[in-house]
Design an enzyme around this catalytic site. Structure first.
Site, PDB file in Angstrom:
ATOM      1  N   TYR A 123      -2.803  -2.687   4.077  1.00  0.00           N
ATOM      2  CA  TYR A 123      -2.024  -1.644   4.751  1.00  0.00           C
ATOM      3  C   TYR A 123      -2.452  -0.256   4.288  1.00  0.00           C
ATOM      4  O   TYR A 123      -2.723   0.640   5.102  1.00  0.00           O
ATOM      5  CB  TYR A 123      -0.546  -1.882   4.448  1.00  0.00           C
ATOM      6  CG  TYR A 123       0.415  -0.908   5.080  1.00  0.00           C
ATOM      7  CD1 TYR A 123       0.818  -1.069   6.401  1.00  0.00           C
ATOM      8  CD2 TYR A 123       0.949   0.147   4.339  1.00  0.00           C
ATOM      9  CE1 TYR A 123       1.722  -0.187   6.982  1.00  0.00           C
ATOM     10  CE2 TYR A 123       1.858   1.031   4.909  1.00  0.00           C
ATOM     11  CZ  TYR A 123       2.240   0.854   6.226  1.00  0.00           C
ATOM     12  OH  TYR A 123       3.137   1.735   6.797  1.00  0.00           O
TER      13      TYR A 123
ATOM     14  N   SER B  77       1.061   6.922   6.597  1.00  0.00           N
ATOM     15  CA  SER B  77       2.033   6.407   5.643  1.00  0.00           C
ATOM     16  C   SER B  77       1.971   7.216   4.357  1.00  0.00           C
ATOM     17  O   SER B  77       0.950   7.855   4.050  1.00  0.00           O
ATOM     18  CB  SER B  77       1.729   4.938   5.319  1.00  0.00           C
ATOM     19  OG  SER B  77       2.478   4.463   4.209  1.00  0.00           O
TER      20      SER B  77
END
Length: 261
Positions: A153, A140
């Protein structure tokens, strides 16, 4: 000729979003694709659409070792080998770090981080036995920086970069390249949960997201899952033959800096 002719690739989280577009593009480029997900109805429908000669669906909870073993067996039964893996499955939870319940933090770790680890550990020996191939891990934008309210996350995505680099070093001798894609905001149900809310106005929700990323992203828009799929294709195909152990940011310039305009 397709860029993936003769390849057999497992794509996790393939029932929708980025994984769906990766599966579609890989099939277009000649690959046999094993679609793995927990969304059985959507996954089965996509496999049927793509055709039995090119795609099979398997139920796979990436946090469960037994599911990985079953998926590998199904892939080999269907197509005889495995020489590619896209570790795409992941979940996102929004919460202030100090307010995040331990159970929620561990859930994100199990799917994002442990799922990636199990994928590498289970599938890499099969790729090596097939003569080499590729692993693409979905990290990410937040693996390269911090972002408030996505602590669990972001932690898992940082970890995925570590796994990617170590795996690239350890597996190179078997002819296995390992890289990571690092998307910014992409127009999928995970980024925009309103897509899954039957009571929400889809136009209103999409317009709100579009306005937000028009301000945040230098290119002035949210990313498309097809664009991430194209990067995954590059890292899976021969065009990236001398690349391993690297993160590839695809974020419309978001990470480049802060705009004052």
């Amino acid at each position: 000729m397709g860029k993936l002719d003769g390849r057999v690739v497992i794509v996790t989280g393939a029932a929708r979003g980025q994984g769906e577009q990766e599966a579609r593009l890989f099939v277009e480029e000649g690959a046999k694709v094993v679609l793995a997900d927990v969304l059985d109805d959507q996954g089965e429908a996509l496999a049927t659409e793509l055709g039995e000669a090119s795609a099979r669906y398997v139920h796979l909870d990436v946090s469960q070792e037994a599911d990985w073993q079953s998926a590998v067996g199904s892939a080999k039964d269907a197509f005889g080998k495995i020489d590619g893996l896209v570790n795409n499955a992941g979940i996102l939870r929004f919460n202030e770090l100090v307010s995040t319940p331990l159970e929620e933090f561990q859930q994100v770790i199990q799917v994002n981080q442990v799922g990636c680890f199990l994928g590498i550990r289970t599938v890499a020996p099969e790729i090596g036995a097939a003569g080499g191939g590729t692993i693409v891990n979905t990290a990410s934008y937040t693996a390269m920086t911090g972002m408030a309210y996505v602590g669990a996350y972001a932690a898992t995505k940082h970890a995925i970069l570590g796994l990617t680099r170590v795996a690239a070093m350890e597996l190179a001798g078997q002819g296995i390249r390992v890289n990571a894609v690092c998307p910014g905001a992409v127009d999928t149900p995970m980024t925009n949960p309103a897509q899954l809310d039957p009571t929400a106005d889809p136009t209103e929700a999409r317009d709100a997201v579009a306005e937000l990323y028009k301000k945040l992203v230098p290119l002035g828009r949210i990313g498309k899952p097809e664009e991430v799929a194209a990067l995954a294709l590059f890292l899976t195909g021969g065009d990236s033959a001398y690349i391993t152990g690297q993160p590839f940011v695809i974020d419309g310039g978001w990470l480049a800096g802060v705009s004052i305009v």
